[in-house]
Motif scaffolding. Structure first.
Motif, PDB file in Angstrom:
ATOM      1  N   LEU A 177      27.647  28.661 -66.128  1.00 23.26           N
ATOM      2  CA  LEU A 177      27.705  27.241 -66.498  1.00 23.26           C
ATOM      3  C   LEU A 177      27.017  26.991 -67.838  1.00 23.26           C
ATOM      4  CD1 LEU A 177      26.996  25.592 -63.017  1.00 23.26           C
ATOM      5  CD2 LEU A 177      29.194  25.762 -64.201  1.00 23.26           C
ATOM      6  N   GLU A 178      25.896  27.666 -68.064  1.00 22.02           N
ATOM      7  CA  GLU A 178      25.219  27.539 -69.354  1.00 22.02           C
ATOM      8  C   GLU A 178      26.153  27.982 -70.486  1.00 22.02           C
ATOM      9  OE1 GLU A 178      21.529  26.723 -70.161  1.00 22.02           O
ATOM     10  OE2 GLU A 178      22.304  25.530 -68.499  1.00 22.02           O
ATOM     11  N   SER A 179      26.833  29.103 -70.273  1.00 24.66           N
ATOM     12  CA  SER A 179      27.757  29.613 -71.284  1.00 24.66           C
ATOM     13  C   SER A 179      28.921  28.643 -71.505  1.00 24.66           C
ATOM     14  CB  SER A 179      28.286  30.983 -70.852  1.00 24.66           C
ATOM     15  OG  SER A 179      29.182  31.509 -71.800  1.00 24.66           O
ATOM     16  N   LEU A 180      29.452  28.074 -70.426  1.00 18.88           N
ATOM     17  CA  LEU A 180      30.538  27.096 -70.541  1.00 18.88           C
ATOM     18  C   LEU A 180      30.109  25.880 -71.362  1.00 18.88           C
ATOM     19  CD1 LEU A 180      32.473  26.701 -67.153  1.00 18.88           C
ATOM     20  CD2 LEU A 180      33.431  27.172 -69.402  1.00 18.88           C
ATOM     21  N   GLU A 181      28.852  25.537 -71.273  1.00 17.52           N
ATOM     22  CA  GLU A 181      28.342  24.386 -72.021  1.00 17.52           C
ATOM     23  C   GLU A 181      28.026  24.734 -73.474  1.00 17.52           C
ATOM     24  OE1 GLU A 181      25.024  22.759 -69.895  1.00 17.52           O
ATOM     25  OE2 GLU A 181      26.212  22.243 -68.129  1.00 17.52           O
ATOM     26  N   GLY A 182      28.281  25.996 -73.853  1.00 15.81           N
ATOM     27  CA  GLY A 182      28.052  26.399 -75.230  1.00 15.81           C
ATOM     28  C   GLY A 182      26.645  26.870 -75.510  1.00 15.81           C
ATOM     29  N   LYS A 183      25.883  27.149 -74.460  1.00 16.29           N
ATOM     30  CA  LYS A 183      24.504  27.587 -74.614  1.00 16.29           C
ATOM     31  C   LYS A 183      24.390  29.087 -74.382  1.00 16.29           C
ATOM     32  CE  LYS A 183      23.091  23.188 -72.514  1.00 16.29           C
ATOM     33  NZ  LYS A 183      22.482  22.589 -71.314  1.00 16.29           N
ATOM     34  N   ARG A 184      23.207  29.619 -74.652  1.00 12.51           N
ATOM     35  CA  ARG A 184      22.942  31.010 -74.328  1.00 12.51           C
ATOM     36  C   ARG A 184      22.996  31.170 -72.804  1.00 12.51           C
ATOM     37  NH1 ARG A 184      17.249  34.255 -75.340  1.00 12.51           N
ATOM     38  NH2 ARG A 184      17.851  36.169 -74.261  1.00 12.51           N
ATOM     39  N   ALA A 185      23.595  32.268 -72.352  1.00 12.28           N
ATOM     40  CA  ALA A 185      23.798  32.487 -70.916  1.00 12.28           C
ATOM     41  C   ALA A 185      22.500  32.921 -70.246  1.00 12.28           C
ATOM     42  CB  ALA A 185      24.882  33.526 -70.698  1.00 12.28           C
ATOM     43  N   ILE A 186      21.706  31.941 -69.857  1.00 15.09           N
ATOM     44  CA  ILE A 186      20.439  32.199 -69.169  1.00 15.09           C
ATOM     45  C   ILE A 186      20.492  31.550 -67.795  1.00 15.09           C
ATOM     46  CG2 ILE A 186      17.956  31.761 -69.184  1.00 15.09           C
ATOM     47  CD1 ILE A 186      17.988  31.894 -72.164  1.00 15.09           C
ATOM     48  N   VAL A 187      19.993  32.258 -66.812  1.00 14.61           N
ATOM     49  CA  VAL A 187      20.023  31.772 -65.428  1.00 14.61           C
ATOM     50  C   VAL A 187      19.184  30.512 -65.275  1.00 14.61           C
ATOM     51  CG1 VAL A 187      19.387  32.364 -63.050  1.00 14.61           C
ATOM     52  CG2 VAL A 187      20.440  34.093 -64.533  1.00 14.61           C
ATOM     53  N   ARG A 188      19.699  29.550 -64.533  1.00 12.95           N
ATOM     54  CA  ARG A 188      18.951  28.337 -64.215  1.00 12.95           C
ATOM     55  C   ARG A 188      18.159  28.539 -62.923  1.00 12.95           C
ATOM     56  NH1 ARG A 188      23.817  23.813 -64.557  1.00 12.95           N
ATOM     57  NH2 ARG A 188      24.353  24.097 -66.780  1.00 12.95           N
ATOM     58  N   ALA A 189      17.033  27.892 -62.854  1.00 23.00           N
ATOM     59  CA  ALA A 189      16.284  27.866 -61.599  1.00 23.00           C
ATOM     60  C   ALA A 189      16.990  26.912 -60.633  1.00 23.00           C
ATOM     61  CB  ALA A 189      14.857  27.409 -61.848  1.00 23.00           C
ATOM     62  N   LYS A 190      16.992  27.251 -59.346  1.00 24.67           N
ATOM     63  CA  LYS A 190      17.597  26.387 -58.325  1.00 24.67           C
ATOM     64  C   LYS A 190      16.544  26.066 -57.282  1.00 24.67           C
ATOM     65  CE  LYS A 190      21.086  29.345 -57.752  1.00 24.67           C
ATOM     66  NZ  LYS A 190      22.339  29.992 -57.299  1.00 24.67           N
ATOM     67  N   PRO A 191      16.489  24.789 -56.742  1.00 25.44           N
ATOM     68  CA  PRO A 191      17.385  23.675 -57.061  1.00 25.44           C
ATOM     69  C   PRO A 191      17.132  23.108 -58.461  1.00 25.44           C
ATOM     70  CG  PRO A 191      15.613  22.976 -55.598  1.00 25.44           C
ATOM     71  CD  PRO A 191      15.463  24.455 -55.767  1.00 25.44           C
ATOM     72  N   PRO A 192      18.080  22.209 -58.908  1.00 28.10           N
ATOM     73  CA  PRO A 192      19.234  21.671 -58.178  1.00 28.10           C
ATOM     74  C   PRO A 192      20.381  22.667 -58.092  1.00 28.10           C
ATOM     75  CG  PRO A 192      19.211  20.820 -60.408  1.00 28.10           C
ATOM     76  CD  PRO A 192      17.951  21.617 -60.265  1.00 28.10           C
ATOM     77  N   LEU A 193      21.164  22.560 -57.043  1.00 31.29           N
ATOM     78  CA  LEU A 193      22.321  23.411 -56.868  1.00 31.29           C
ATOM     79  C   LEU A 193      23.456  22.948 -57.772  1.00 31.29           C
ATOM     80  CD1 LEU A 193      22.357  23.563 -52.958  1.00 31.29           C
ATOM     81  CD2 LEU A 193      21.589  25.364 -54.506  1.00 31.29           C
ATOM     82  N   PRO A 194      24.283  23.867 -58.248  1.00 31.20           N
ATOM     83  CA  PRO A 194      25.437  23.475 -59.064  1.00 31.20           C
ATOM     84  C   PRO A 194      26.377  22.513 -58.348  1.00 31.20           C
ATOM     85  CG  PRO A 194      25.028  25.820 -59.287  1.00 31.20           C
ATOM     86  CD  PRO A 194      24.124  25.328 -58.190  1.00 31.20           C
ATOM     87  N   ALA A 195      26.409  22.582 -57.014  1.00 27.04           N
ATOM     88  CA  ALA A 195      27.269  21.670 -56.266  1.00 27.04           C
ATOM     89  C   ALA A 195      26.848  20.215 -56.467  1.00 27.04           C
ATOM     90  CB  ALA A 195      27.235  22.012 -54.775  1.00 27.04           C
ATOM     91  N   LEU A 196      25.587  20.011 -56.852  1.00 24.32           N
ATOM     92  CA  LEU A 196      25.094  18.651 -57.100  1.00 24.32           C
ATOM     93  C   LEU A 196      24.894  18.384 -58.585  1.00 24.32           C
ATOM     94  CD1 LEU A 196      22.498  18.423 -54.187  1.00 24.32           C
ATOM     95  CD2 LEU A 196      24.788  17.415 -54.274  1.00 24.32           C
ATOM     96  N   GLN A 197      24.360  19.357 -59.295  1.00 25.67           N
ATOM     97  CA  GLN A 197      24.168  19.230 -60.746  1.00 25.67           C
ATOM     98  C   GLN A 197      24.605  20.542 -61.387  1.00 25.67           C
ATOM     99  OE1 GLN A 197      20.355  17.650 -62.097  1.00 25.67           O
ATOM    100  NE2 GLN A 197      20.048  16.638 -60.128  1.00 25.67           N
ATOM    101  N   GLY A 198      25.886  20.627 -61.671  1.00 29.12           N
ATOM    102  CA  GLY A 198      26.443  21.850 -62.202  1.00 29.12           C
ATOM    103  C   GLY A 198      26.816  21.731 -63.659  1.00 29.12           C
ATOM    104  N   LEU A 199      28.107  21.820 -63.972  1.00 33.65           N
ATOM    105  CA  LEU A 199      28.574  21.752 -65.350  1.00 33.65           C
ATOM    106  C   LEU A 199      28.278  20.382 -65.942  1.00 33.65           C
ATOM    107  CD1 LEU A 199      30.108  23.352 -67.545  1.00 33.65           C
ATOM    108  CD2 LEU A 199      32.219  22.312 -66.672  1.00 33.65           C
ATOM    109  N   PHE A 200      27.592  20.349 -67.069  1.00 33.53           N
ATOM    110  CA  PHE A 200      27.179  19.109 -67.746  1.00 33.53           C
ATOM    111  C   PHE A 200      26.433  18.162 -66.795  1.00 33.53           C
ATOM    112  CE2 PHE A 200      31.199  20.404 -69.950  1.00 33.53           C
ATOM    113  CZ  PHE A 200      30.589  20.864 -71.105  1.00 33.53           C
TER     114      PHE A 200
END
Length: 521
Positions: A280-303
């Protein structure tokens, strides 16, 4: 020329192209023209019998007859032997559907791959395509979600999380914009099912993603495709344009009030983008770095919006479920592993390729019965299941069933369904070193246990391989592995010790190294 052209199928799948399928197709066209024969060459996907590629099929009154592996130099002799009517020849394999490799399978997801013209919507429809989407349009989003839940479908990307639960979370979330994201960053060693689907049946994934969009209320979707798949990329782009032109997706999905716009985005070749938040970070045009969870992508994912992120094979299973029913899908498999699994068999094996079977078949049946044992003819020593971060199993463990829980009980994992076979010449200490080296190169670098731990792991393995204080360094290896497992931010660092420890525990003799002799002065 005859009025009705004979249809001859020559795969356009990357695996077939790599061994000369394009030259074979050109030779068939030239030979037919020279002989005044009317033929229609259909560029289909691969049936998955990769050791027989390029595998040519001819449509006859008896059914499709297969020949293979065919080289361009074989084409003239094949025509001499009446290829157009399925004539006898040394390369004739028989009716495709009656080949043992095909008869033993239960193809749900791959039922059309190798059968149809991948870019023909008419062909796709004639073989049952878009029926699942048509059924979905008659249901509410909640009803679609419940059907997927009832099917027992789990994520085919590795984690095995129930797909329906993920969809329900996004369905229930309140937001003006939601997204569907297909994780097509297929980077595991020995895996190629996603690529085969995109090249052989791209509308299936498009249909599955569209059903997901209707289910959760999303209007935009993205396929994140690895850049190493140029053939799949071209096919997908063309399929999306054709689907839009035919009204299957776009401002009005099949004439309904639902809109779904779909794009393909190419990744830059980072393995870590197989992890959904890094993707998702890469899709947003950012460096592909893992996000800490939560929040889950199902609630706060792409953009920051609710997002369904599923693997290619997960989306591809959905149309069959909506067409045939949740229970029909759940009737395949065992325990909590329902449906079928596309298995990718590779490495040191005689008959490698794509096998789709219900969960529950054993590794031994796959490797020995379907795969024919090792290509070298030497004994099997180790089998890695689940990609470069999967465990190594011994020849004595091959009776384990392909099932999420059965493998987990052996401290192994199913992953994306990739199986790589090794014979008795493999050095398992070097394989353990490779796991650390791979992690060190592919880590996103965000967390210290993964970034530094993998580098220290390579150094420790080098000392063990050199025979330097082996017992002490093995103790360091175990301590380091526990740290990476417990403290890494994501599965990249957390799973790297799995192949390392399985190699150490199952093949300790490969780690018991004598000290290397000192170099002469």
């Amino acid at each position: 020329m005859s009025a009705n052209p004979v249809r001859i199928f020559v795969p356009i799948d990357a695996a077939a192209l790599s061994v000369g399928a394009e030259a074979v197709a050109q030779a068939i066209a030239s030979e037919a023209a020279a002989r005044g024969l009317s033929v229609e060459i259909v560029r289909n996907g691969s049936r998955g019998l990769l050791w027989l590629e390029p595998m040519v099929e001819v449509e006859t009154a008896e059914g499709r007859i297969a020949y293979g592996p065919v080289a361009a130099k074989d084409v003239a002799a094949l025509f001499d032997a009446s290829l157009v009517s399925g004539g006898a020849h040394g390369l004739r394999l028989g009716k495709t559907e009656e080949l043992d490799w095909m008869k033993r399978q239960q193809r749900l997801t791959f039922e059309r791959v190798g059968v149809i013209d991948p870019l023909s919507i008419a062909d796709y429809r004639a073989h049952g395509g878009f029926k699942g989407l048509e059924n979905a349009l008659a249901l509410t989003g909640g009803e679609i979600v419940e059907a997927v839940k009832a099917s027992g479908l789990r994520g085919r990307g590795g984690a095995g999380f129930p797909t329906g639960i993920k969809w329900k979370t996004v369905h229930d979330a309140k937001a003006e914009q939601k997204y569907i994201v297909c994780n097509a960053d297929e980077g595991d060693s020995g895996t190629f099912a996603d690529r085969m689907l995109f090249e052989g049946d791209p509308y299936l994934v498009i249909e599955g993603m569209t059903i997901a969009a209707i289910a959760v209320g999303a209007t935009r979707g993205y396929i994140y495709l690895r850049s190493e798949y140029p053939h799949a990329h071209r096919t997908l782009q063309r399929a999306i344009l054709k689907a839009e032109a035919a009204g299957m997706i776009g401002a009005s999905v099949m004439g309904s009030q639902h809109a779904f716009h779909l794009e393909v985005r190419l990744g830059a070749g980072a393995y870590i983008c197989g992890e959904e938040t890094s993707l998702l970070e890469s899709l947003e045009g950012k460096r592909a770095i893992v996000r800490a969870k939560p929040p889950l992508p199902a609630l706060q994912g792409l953009f920051g919006k609710p997002t369904v992120v599923n693997n290619v094979l997960s989306f591809a299973a959905v149309p069959w479920i909506l067409d045939h029913g949740a229970q029909a899908y759940a009737d395949y498999g065992m325990g909590r592993s329902r449906g079928t699994l596309p298995i990718q068999l590779g490495g040191n094996v005689k008959r490698g390729g794509l096998i789709e079977l219900a969960f529950g078949i054993t590794l031994r049946e796959i490797i020995e019965d379907m795969g024919g044992g090792t290509l070298s003819g030497r004994p099997i020593r180790a089998v890695q299941v689940g990609g470069p971060l999967g465990a190594y199993l011994t020849a004595g463990q091959l009776d384990v069933q392909m099932d999420y829980e059965a493998l987990a009980a052996m401290r192994a994992m199913l992953g994306h369904g990739g199986i790589v076979v090794f014979d008795d010449t493999v050095d398992m200490a070097k394989q353990a070193r490779f796991a650390f080296e791979f992690c060190a190169k592919e880590s996103c670098g965000k967390c210290t246990p993964c970034r530094i731990g993998a580098t220290r792991g390579v150094e420790t393995m080098d000392r063990i391989i050199a025979g330097a204080e082996v017992p002490k360094n093995i103790a360091v290896l175990r301590d380091l592995s526990k740290l990476m497992t417990d403290a890494s931010l994501c599965a990249m660092g957390g799973l790297t010790p799995m192949p390392v420890l399985s190699a150490l525990n199952h093949f300790p003799e490969d780690f018991d190294r004598p000290p290397l002799p000192l170099a002469a002065e």
